[in-house]
Design an enzyme around this catalytic site. Structure first.
Site, PDB file in Angstrom:
ATOM      1  N   PHE A 154       0.866  -1.184   0.000  1.00 53.61           N
ATOM      2  CA  PHE A 154       0.000   0.000   0.000  1.00 53.61           C
ATOM      3  C   PHE A 154       0.896   1.224   0.000  1.00 53.61           C
ATOM      4  O   PHE A 154       1.741   1.387   0.868  1.00 53.61           O
ATOM      5  CB  PHE A 154      -0.940   0.060   1.207  1.00 53.61           C
ATOM      6  CG  PHE A 154      -1.848   1.254   1.131  1.00 53.61           C
ATOM      7  CD1 PHE A 154      -3.026   1.196   0.399  1.00 53.61           C
ATOM      8  CD2 PHE A 154      -1.508   2.458   1.736  1.00 53.61           C
ATOM      9  CE1 PHE A 154      -3.853   2.308   0.280  1.00 53.61           C
ATOM     10  CE2 PHE A 154      -2.328   3.576   1.622  1.00 53.61           C
ATOM     11  CZ  PHE A 154      -3.502   3.498   0.894  1.00 53.61           C
ATOM     12  N   ASP A 168       9.369   2.490   2.051  1.00 52.95           N
ATOM     13  CA  ASP A 168       8.177   3.296   2.315  1.00 52.95           C
ATOM     14  C   ASP A 168       7.853   3.157   3.795  1.00 52.95           C
ATOM     15  O   ASP A 168       7.263   2.165   4.229  1.00 52.95           O
ATOM     16  CB  ASP A 168       7.018   2.819   1.442  1.00 52.95           C
ATOM     17  CG  ASP A 168       5.746   3.629   1.687  1.00 52.95           C
ATOM     18  OD1 ASP A 168       5.706   4.422   2.659  1.00 52.95           O
ATOM     19  OD2 ASP A 168       4.779   3.468   0.912  1.00 52.95           O
ATOM     20  N   LYS A 217       2.562  10.778   7.305  1.00 57.02           N
ATOM     21  CA  LYS A 217       1.689  10.545   8.458  1.00 57.02           C
ATOM     22  C   LYS A 217       2.156  11.262   9.725  1.00 57.02           C
ATOM     23  O   LYS A 217       1.881  12.440   9.881  1.00 57.02           O
ATOM     24  CB  LYS A 217       1.482   9.047   8.655  1.00 57.02           C
ATOM     25  CG  LYS A 217       0.660   8.469   7.491  1.00 57.02           C
ATOM     26  CD  LYS A 217       0.056   7.109   7.745  1.00 57.02           C
ATOM     27  CE  LYS A 217      -0.949   6.771   6.658  1.00 57.02           C
ATOM     28  NZ  LYS A 217      -0.592   5.633   5.831  1.00 57.02           N
TER      29      LYS A 217
HETATM   30  C1  LIG Z   1      -0.769   5.803   4.305  1.00 55.29           C
HETATM   31  C2  LIG Z   1       0.357   5.313   3.488  1.00 55.29           C
HETATM   32  C3  LIG Z   1       0.740   5.975   2.300  1.00 55.29           C
HETATM   33  C4  LIG Z   1      -0.046   7.106   1.702  1.00 55.29           C
HETATM   34  O1  LIG Z   1      -0.154   8.203   2.515  1.00 55.29           O
HETATM   35  P1  LIG Z   1      -1.309   9.301   2.236  1.00 55.29           P
HETATM   36  O2  LIG Z   1      -0.937  10.438   3.133  1.00 55.29           O
HETATM   37  O3  LIG Z   1      -2.616   8.658   2.600  1.00 55.29           O
HETATM   38  O4  LIG Z   1      -1.243   9.647   0.802  1.00 55.29           O
HETATM   39  C5  LIG Z   1       1.874   5.518   1.652  1.00 55.29           C
HETATM   40  N1  LIG Z   1       2.568   4.467   2.115  1.00 55.29           N
HETATM   41  C6  LIG Z   1       2.219   3.801   3.234  1.00 55.29           C
HETATM   42  C7  LIG Z   1       3.053   2.656   3.697  1.00 55.29           C
HETATM   43  C8  LIG Z   1       1.087   4.190   3.945  1.00 55.29           C
HETATM   44  O5  LIG Z   1       0.721   3.505   5.029  1.00 55.29           O
END
Ligand SMILES: *Cc1c(COP(=O)(O)O)cnc(C)c1O
Length: 414
Positions: free
Chosen positions: A138, A223, A252
């Site tokens: 994700f 990520d 985040k």
């Molecule tokens: C939430 C998330 C994203 C995307 O972040 P947004 O601020 O919602 O665009 C990307 N990578 C990971 C691992 C995430 O958990």
């Protein structure tokens, strides 16, 4: 139905299925609904609220900066961006940072950097670069990102998708090595898959990926939008295996639970590919975001929140594993990023979250079978123990209905 739920339902796009609770206030680990009922937040806005709601230090940084200077665009320098990026780079051990707003934008930045590095530095033929990703990944919701998702719903109806992505099983380093070709620019991976269901790979996986990427001259991009900034018990989840990536995506919690703040960080050789005009964002790196981001990073260090997440996370996992209930298939996670997998023959994760909500704990299912427990990192041991009592009681309360459901195969709480 509550009037606010009705209103939202009438005017908003139906791209979410929230729990039926209407929140109006938050403080620390607690949230209150419009009727004054208090809930323990075990969800932290998907880890964006790691510092708890309205942390006074962060609110002070926000309001002070809002009165001073909030948004300038990157057409000009400000006295806030440099100090923020310096601290971010020094804490993570990366050379340079490119500030964005949301996680998806920072991932897009990483993809652009990887491709351009592939052409300008590695020497891949134009428009031929490939990026390897993992099944169950994700990384956000842009068209490019959902194009390499393995989740059918994320993709359905949104094609055609950008080419240049190859997917391999998560947790399988041999599969990564087998997928690498001379056209491979980068491997993009979450150290622990969050939205994928809190999936922890086998020990040694990330270190093996590091070694493989180095040997094949492929960028390792982690990520850590969800796993970073203390969530898994280390500042970065890749530190559990002493891995230093070539590129790092944060988001985040970087906004302190107050603003969207994200960044792509990288080694000099990678970030050097960006020239003025190559990439940008109107709001990325604005002084308000930089002030809050810097305050959040300092708070993380001063309050030793990574260590705290390590300790309280171990306590929470042990407490959840001690609950004996036939519906629980597995409890897994790292630090305060914990997933509890339920057997759908007994109960759905959604039904369990709704029952928890009635008892004063807010969480959210990921997929149909996993309940996420990811409270703010500031949660105390006493608050965790309180939560464990409620979680245990919820299982006990649901036992007769769940048993009936399992016997008859009928739906439960639908
Ligand atoms: C939430 C998330 C994203 C995307 O972040 P947004 O601020 O919602 O665009 C990307 N990578 C990971 C691992 C995430 O958990």
């Amino acid at each position: 139905m509550h009037e606010f739920i009705e209103l939202e339902s009438r005017y908003s796009a139906h791209n979410y299925h929230p729990l039926p609770v209407v929140l109006t206030r938050g403080k620390g680990v607690w949230l209150w609904d419009v009727d004054g009922k208090r809930y323990l937040d075990m969800m932290s806005a998907y880890s964006a609220v790691s510092f708890g709601h309205s942390h006074p230090v962060l609110v002070a940084a926000l309001t002070r900066q809002a009165e001073q200077l909030a948004v300038t665009s990157r057409a000009f320098h400000t006295d806030r961006l440099g100090p923020f990026l310096q601290t971010l780079c020094e804490m993570t051990g990366m050379d340079r940072a490119l500030p964005m707003n949301t996680g998806a934008e920072a991932v897009e930045t990483a993809l652009k950097a990887a491709r351009k590095w592939g052409y300008k530095v590695k020497g891949i033929a134009d428009n031929r670069a490939e990026i390897i990703v993992c099944h169950g990944n994700f990384a956000g919701r842009t068209t490019t990102i959902v194009g390499f998702s393995s989740e059918p719903q994320y993709r359905d109806g949104f094609g055609p998708f950008a080419p240049g992505f190859v997917a391999v099983p998560f947790g399988d380093a041999a599969a990564l090595e087998a997928a690498i070709t001379p056209r491979t620019a980068a491997f993009l991976v979450e150290p622990v898959q969050g939205e994928g269901g809190i999936i922890v790979p086998p020990a040694g996986y990330l270190a093996a990926c590091r070694e493989i990427c180095t040997r094949h001259n492929v960028l390792l991009i982690c990520d850590e939008v969800q796993t970073g900034l203390g969530r898994t018990g280390r500042l970065l989840a890749c530190e559990h295996e002493a891995v230093k990536p070539d590129g790092l995506v944060l988001g985040k919690a970087l906004g302190g639970g107050l603003l969207p703040v994200s960044a792509f960080l990288a080694r000099e050789e990678v970030m050097r590919v960006f020239k003025p005009g190559d990439h940008g964002s109107t709001f990325g790196g604005n002084p308000l975001a930089a002030a809050v981001g810097l305050a959040a990073l300092r708070l993380l260090q001063e309050e030793r929140l990574s260590e705290h997440a390590h300790e309280t996370g171990a306590r929470l996992i042990a407490g959840l594993r001690a609950i004996r209930h036939p519906a629980i298939r597995e409890v897994r996670g790292k630090g305060l990023l914990i997933g509890m997998e339920l057997d759908p023959a007994w109960m759905s994760a959604r039904a369990f979250c709704e029952a928890l909500m009635r008892k004063g704990i807010l969480s959210k299912e990921t997929h149909d079978t996993v309940v996420r427990f990811a409270p703010p990192l500031i949660i105390s041991e006493a608050e965790l123990d309180e939560a464990l009592v409620v979680i245990r009681a919820t299982f006990e309360e649901l036992l007769p209905a769940a048993e009936a459901r399992r016997r008859t195969g009928e739906s439960f709480f639908v």
